[in-house]
Design an enzyme around this catalytic site. Structure first.
Site, mmCIF file in Angstrom:
data_model
loop_
_atom_site.group_PDB
_atom_site.id
_atom_site.type_symbol
_atom_site.label_atom_id
_atom_site.label_comp_id
_atom_site.label_asym_id
_atom_site.label_seq_id
_atom_site.Cartn_x
_atom_site.Cartn_y
_atom_site.Cartn_z
ATOM 1 N N ILE A 73 4.245 -18.328 2.122
ATOM 2 C CA ILE A 73 3.840 -18.232 3.466
ATOM 3 C C ILE A 73 3.715 -19.651 4.105
ATOM 4 O O ILE A 73 4.195 -19.809 5.293
ATOM 5 C CB ILE A 73 2.328 -17.626 3.565
ATOM 6 C CG1 ILE A 73 2.470 -16.241 3.315
ATOM 7 C CG2 ILE A 73 1.808 -17.709 5.113
ATOM 8 C CD1 ILE A 73 1.003 -15.518 3.055
ATOM 9 N N GLY A 74 3.270 -20.461 3.275
ATOM 10 C CA GLY A 74 3.359 -22.198 3.770
ATOM 11 C C GLY A 74 4.562 -22.573 4.178
ATOM 12 O O GLY A 74 4.999 -23.101 5.361
ATOM 13 N N ASP A 109 -1.515 -6.355 9.839
ATOM 14 C CA ASP A 109 -1.567 -4.897 10.057
ATOM 15 C C ASP A 109 -1.533 -4.660 11.388
ATOM 16 O O ASP A 109 -0.853 -3.565 11.604
ATOM 17 C CB ASP A 109 -2.893 -4.632 9.423
ATOM 18 C CG ASP A 109 -3.262 -5.374 8.040
ATOM 19 O OD1 ASP A 109 -2.572 -4.974 6.993
ATOM 20 O OD2 ASP A 109 -4.012 -6.182 8.023
ATOM 21 N N HIS A 137 -8.746 -5.726 5.263
ATOM 22 C CA HIS A 137 -7.414 -5.759 4.981
ATOM 23 C C HIS A 137 -7.100 -5.363 3.686
ATOM 24 O O HIS A 137 -6.949 -6.125 2.630
ATOM 25 C CB HIS A 137 -6.918 -7.229 5.156
ATOM 26 C CG HIS A 137 -5.604 -7.415 4.911
ATOM 27 N ND1 HIS A 137 -4.516 -7.255 5.561
ATOM 28 C CD2 HIS A 137 -5.054 -8.265 3.646
ATOM 29 C CE1 HIS A 137 -3.323 -7.531 4.926
ATOM 30 N NE2 HIS A 137 -3.748 -8.210 3.449
HETATM 31 P P1 NAI Z 1 1.999 -18.052 -2.986
HETATM 32 O O1 NAI Z 1 1.448 -17.659 -4.419
HETATM 33 O O2 NAI Z 1 3.629 -18.209 -2.606
HETATM 34 O O3 NAI Z 1 1.397 -19.388 -2.455
HETATM 35 C C1 NAI Z 1 0.127 -19.658 -2.738
HETATM 36 C C2 NAI Z 1 -0.111 -20.971 -2.755
HETATM 37 O O4 NAI Z 1 -1.486 -21.264 -2.877
HETATM 38 C C3 NAI Z 1 0.447 -21.586 -4.141
HETATM 39 O O5 NAI Z 1 1.345 -22.533 -3.833
HETATM 40 C C4 NAI Z 1 -0.908 -22.188 -4.901
HETATM 41 O O6 NAI Z 1 -0.426 -23.438 -5.576
HETATM 42 C C5 NAI Z 1 -1.765 -22.533 -3.756
HETATM 43 N N1 NAI Z 1 -3.152 -22.765 -4.082
HETATM 44 C C6 NAI Z 1 -3.766 -21.901 -4.934
HETATM 45 N N2 NAI Z 1 -5.130 -22.169 -5.251
HETATM 46 C C7 NAI Z 1 -5.434 -23.250 -4.225
HETATM 47 C C8 NAI Z 1 -6.455 -23.858 -4.111
HETATM 48 N N3 NAI Z 1 -7.473 -23.875 -4.533
HETATM 49 N N4 NAI Z 1 -6.175 -24.810 -3.125
HETATM 50 C C9 NAI Z 1 -4.983 -25.118 -2.413
HETATM 51 N N5 NAI Z 1 -3.686 -24.329 -2.493
HETATM 52 C C10 NAI Z 1 -4.156 -23.478 -3.596
HETATM 53 O O7 NAI Z 1 1.481 -16.937 -2.136
HETATM 54 P P2 NAI Z 1 1.735 -16.468 -0.695
HETATM 55 O O8 NAI Z 1 2.880 -15.462 -0.640
HETATM 56 O O9 NAI Z 1 2.140 -17.757 0.445
HETATM 57 O O10 NAI Z 1 0.618 -15.847 -0.252
HETATM 58 C C11 NAI Z 1 -0.700 -16.563 0.036
HETATM 59 C C12 NAI Z 1 -2.021 -15.554 -0.030
HETATM 60 O O11 NAI Z 1 -2.119 -14.703 1.359
HETATM 61 C C13 NAI Z 1 -1.956 -14.405 -1.103
HETATM 62 O O12 NAI Z 1 -3.307 -14.424 -1.457
HETATM 63 C C14 NAI Z 1 -1.563 -13.143 -0.502
HETATM 64 O O13 NAI Z 1 -2.039 -11.910 -0.867
HETATM 65 C C15 NAI Z 1 -2.202 -13.356 1.027
HETATM 66 N N6 NAI Z 1 -1.397 -12.572 2.085
HETATM 67 C C16 NAI Z 1 -2.265 -11.990 3.125
HETATM 68 C C17 NAI Z 1 -2.046 -11.217 4.074
HETATM 69 C C18 NAI Z 1 -2.620 -10.975 5.202
HETATM 70 O O14 NAI Z 1 -2.141 -10.256 5.858
HETATM 71 N N7 NAI Z 1 -3.899 -11.246 5.301
HETATM 72 C C19 NAI Z 1 -0.464 -10.973 4.068
HETATM 73 C C20 NAI Z 1 0.560 -11.647 3.006
HETATM 74 C C21 NAI Z 1 -0.185 -12.269 2.118
#
Ligand code: NAI
Length: 330
Positions: free
Chosen positions: A16-17, A159, A187
């Site tokens: 996402i970042g 959503d 969510h």
């Molecule tokens: P990703 O796994 O690609 O990236 C997550 C990043 O967070 C990783 O680079 C990891 O090193 C970092 N991270 C882990 N612990 C950390 C901490 N304590 N401090 C700082 N950084 C930390 O995951 P992605 O795809 O970027 O998704 C991120 C989150 O967003 C997931 O929990 C996913 O389920 C959620 N999400 C939420 C949505 C929503 O609508 N609310 C929609 C899509 C994803």
């Protein structure tokens, strides 16, 4: 104004970042006249990858990007931030129970809430995207006693946008004709996308569709299970759309909603619509001067009541679980 807005993003080296940072830096959040300074938090092993992302940000030469700082220490990265987008979270691993997931994320969101409490700007607005977003927001909020509860929110805008898109496709109307969409509850797969208060070209959406069977058996499950459908098709979870929704959410919270519309945000319940006080649940909200208000006075019929109650019951269970784990303070 020329003072940059300081925006923190956690999990900045993640999927996402990789989309979100470029949207913020290019001015999608606050417009072309407001410079932004990015404060990026990652875990130590991901800092090298994050340095690579920062090289790419440099290479875009964005006129609105006033500076970038990265680090693995929340108290340093969050210092003076006006907006905090908490994206980084612990995904569910193989064999992980829901309780393990809540506990692992509590270990992230409790200290981040405490760090924000200590060092963020007085006007900080905090958006939790990382899942389980609503309960992570609850944990962060309860660990930040000096930040008003209304400054914490969780993302249900993806959503909301998915619901608008599905309805637009069903009726063959542009998304701009659709107003007053609402996502209620959590969510998660229990969320309730509500067409009974939505409008299409000024007319009631459920009546315009005129097909309760489609609403119940196609629309609601398609929206609620869209995340799984993306994983199935793409081989990875939704990222660009989640980043876009995070931008929409934070922008509307900062700049306000138009008079004839509302948005869905998960915010701290005041008991409205029978949602227990203190739960972070999705509601229809309007925003003015950086403050949200839950839209009042909507009539909730039995069908909607049951759907809202089921999702809110799940949130109450999650709150009970994280309270037992000692993650809720105060
Ligand atoms: P990703 O796994 O690609 O990236 C997550 C990043 O967070 C990783 O680079 C990891 O090193 C970092 N991270 C882990 N612990 C950390 C901490 N304590 N401090 C700082 N950084 C930390 O995951 P992605 O795809 O970027 O998704 C991120 C989150 O967003 C997931 O929990 C996913 O389920 C959620 N999400 C939420 C949505 C929503 O609508 N609310 C929609 C899509 C994803």
């Amino acid at each position: 104004s020329t003072t940059p807005v300081k925006v923190a993003v956690t999990g900045a080296a993640g999927q996402i970042g990789y989309s979100l940072l470029f949207r913020i830096a290019s001015g999608s959040l606050f417009g072309p006249d407001t410079p932004v300074e990015l404060r990026l938090l990652e875990i130590t092993p991901a800092l090298k990858a994050l340095e690579g992302v920062v090289m790419e940000l440099d290479d875009c030469a964005f006129p609105t990007l006033a500076g970038v700082e990265i680090g693995d220490d929340a108290e340093k990265v969050f210092d003076g931030v006006n907006h905090a987008l908490l994206v980084g979270a612990r995904p569910r691993g193989p064999g992980m129970e829901r309780g393990d997931l809540l506990e692992a994320n509590g270990g992230i969101f409790a200290p981040q809430g405490a760090a924000l409490n200590k060092v963020a700007a007085d006007d900080v607005h905090i958006t939790i995207t990382g899942n389980p977003a609503n309960t992570n927001a609850l944990i962060a909020m309860s660990n930040a006693p000096d930040i008003p509860n209304e400054r914490f929110s969780a993302l249900t805008r993806l959503d909301h946008n998915r619901a608008i898109s599905q309805l637009s496709a069903k009726l063959g109307v542009p998304v701009t004709e659709i107003k007053k969409m609402t996502i209620w509850g959590n969510h998660s797969a229990t969320q309730y996308p509500d067409l009974f208060h939505a409008e299409v070209s000024g007319k009631n959406a459920a009546e315009t569709v005129g097909d309760q069977e489609w609403l119940e058996s196609t629309f609601i499950p398609t929206v609620a299970k869209r995340g799984a459908a993306i994983i199935e098709a793409r081989g990875a979870s939704s990222a660009a759309s989640a980043a876009s929704a995070t931008v929409d959410h934070a922008r509307d919270w900062a700049l306000g909603t138009p008079a004839d519309n509302w948005v869905s945000m998960s915010v701290c319940s005041d008991g409205s619509y029978g949602v227990p006080e203190g739960l972070i649940s999705s509601f229809p909200v309007t925003v003015k001067d950086g403050k949200w208000e839950i839209v009042q006075g909507l009539e909730i019929d039995d069908f909607s009541r049951a759907k809202i109650d089921a999702s809110v019951a799940e949130l109450a269970e999650e709150r009970e679980a994280v309270t037992k784990l000692g993650l809720i303070k105060g």
